[in-house]
Design a protein around this motif. Structure first.
Motif, PDB file in Angstrom:
ATOM      1  N   GLY A 150      11.711  -7.638  -9.197  1.00  0.00           N
ATOM      2  CA  GLY A 150      10.588  -7.260  -9.376  1.00  0.00           C
ATOM      3  C   GLY A 150       9.715  -7.113  -8.234  1.00  0.00           C
ATOM      4  N   ALA A 151       8.798  -6.305  -8.319  1.00  0.00           N
ATOM      5  CA  ALA A 151       7.697  -6.581  -7.261  1.00  0.00           C
ATOM      6  C   ALA A 151       6.445  -5.879  -7.671  1.00  0.00           C
ATOM      7  CB  ALA A 151       8.364  -5.406  -6.075  1.00  0.00           C
ATOM      8  N   TYR A 152       5.378  -6.737  -6.917  1.00  0.00           N
ATOM      9  CA  TYR A 152       3.950  -6.428  -7.418  1.00  0.00           C
ATOM     10  C   TYR A 152       3.512  -5.074  -6.549  1.00  0.00           C
ATOM     11  CZ  TYR A 152      -0.856  -6.765  -8.139  1.00  0.00           C
ATOM     12  OH  TYR A 152      -2.308  -6.773  -8.543  1.00  0.00           O
ATOM     13  N   VAL A 153       2.736  -4.278  -7.026  1.00  0.00           N
ATOM     14  CA  VAL A 153       2.255  -2.996  -6.361  1.00  0.00           C
ATOM     15  C   VAL A 153       1.066  -3.291  -6.035  1.00  0.00           C
ATOM     16  CG1 VAL A 153       1.751  -0.562  -6.427  1.00  0.00           C
ATOM     17  CG2 VAL A 153       3.961  -1.243  -7.548  1.00  0.00           C
ATOM     18  N   TYR A 154       0.576  -3.384  -4.721  1.00  0.00           N
ATOM     19  CA  TYR A 154      -0.546  -4.043  -4.267  1.00  0.00           C
ATOM     20  C   TYR A 154      -1.678  -3.221  -4.499  1.00  0.00           C
ATOM     21  CZ  TYR A 154       1.853  -8.342  -2.763  1.00  0.00           C
ATOM     22  OH  TYR A 154       2.713  -9.098  -2.957  1.00  0.00           O
ATOM     23  N   SER A 155      -1.714  -1.859  -4.136  1.00  0.00           N
ATOM     24  CA  SER A 155      -2.476  -1.171  -4.080  1.00  0.00           C
ATOM     25  C   SER A 155      -2.879  -0.191  -5.149  1.00  0.00           C
ATOM     26  CB  SER A 155      -2.475   0.170  -2.930  1.00  0.00           C
ATOM     27  OG  SER A 155      -3.631   0.998  -2.945  1.00  0.00           O
ATOM     28  N   THR A 156      -4.126   0.357  -5.607  1.00  0.00           N
ATOM     29  CA  THR A 156      -4.494   1.365  -6.410  1.00  0.00           C
ATOM     30  C   THR A 156      -4.161   2.840  -6.163  1.00  0.00           C
ATOM     31  OG1 THR A 156      -6.621   1.468  -6.143  1.00  0.00           O
ATOM     32  CG2 THR A 156      -5.735  -0.075  -7.860  1.00  0.00           C
TER      33      THR A 156
END
Length: 243
Positions: A150-156
């Motif tokens: 998995g990977a966190y998506v940092y921006s909106t």
């Protein structure tokens, strides 16, 4: 916790996951003496998907290490571009990342997407079953044990999200080869093959078409093509050919 006290230093790239008090160098942390280092780091709020290396007193240690009193732990971010061994690089995006999914598909990146909320257990199970990197802004989802990767998506911002994923994973870019609606592969098609999907003006003005091999959707260089081409050109200029 009343066990051994250690000191933990979280890299600046990961500061958004921890309280402000833990962003000023190595700070003390009480442990229970039995939990692994991976569990301790997650208890601070940092998903292990975002951790590249754990360095204990100058030596790299696995997440299974049980910290001892007095140890100093450096929590370092994932090194980019990140290597994902064991399967072809492909993604699964949760319900909040539809625009990102369509942009990845536009660039020819294999990006599965759930347009309805099927729940965290089902998403994590699909990630494992299909060996897909799950992209999400849900920290709890990224902590599920059944998750394959998995990977966190940092921006909106969809544009920033796309740049972040391309920078982090360096996927092969093959623009205009995937259906932005279903992720299927595109093939060349004749006007006759897609005629049922064309209105009069389109039928008269266009002669070059592609069609999704899975859902049958037709594609041509319509009114929004220049806008989409700009997205493709920016991505190719910055990320094409990276190792």
């Amino acid at each position: 916790m009343n066990g051994p006290e250690i000191h933990v230093e979280v890299a600046p790239e990961l500061h958004l996951f921890v309280p402000a008090a833990r962003r000023a160098g190595a700070t003390p942390l009480g442990t229970d003496g039995v939990s692994t280092l991976g569990h301790v780091i997650e208890s601070l709020g940092v998903p292990l998907t975002e951790v590249g290396t754990l360095v204990v007193d100058g030596r790299e240690m696995p997440v299974s290490h049980v910290p001892e009193a007095g140890e100093t732990v450096e929590v370092r971010p994932v090194r980019r571009p990140q290597q994902v061994p064991g399967a072809p690089l492909r993604f699964l995006l949760d319900v909040h990342l539809g625009t990102l999914a369509r942009r990845l598909r536009l660039l020819g990146v294999d990006a599965a997407y759930e347009s309805t909320d099927i729940g965290d257990p089902a998403l994590a199970a699909r990630s494992a079953a299909e060996q897909r990197v799950l992209l999400s802004r849900d920290r709890g989802l990224l902590r599920r044990r059944e998750l394959w990767a998995g990977a966190y998506v940092y921006s909106t911002s969809p544009e920033d999200q796309l740049r972040d994923v391309l920078d982090r994973f360096a996927p092969e870019l093959r623009p205009w080869t995937r259906c932005t609606a279903c992720n299927g592969l595109l093939r060349q098609a004749t006007k006759e093959e897609v005629a049922a999907q064309l209105k009069g003006g389109t039928r008269r003005s266009y002669d070059v078409f592609a069609q999704c091999a899975d859902c049958g959707r037709a594609y041509w260089k319509g009114a929004h093509h220049d806008q989409l081409e700009a997205v493709v050109e920016r991505a190719l200029a910055e990320f094409s050919g990276r190792d």
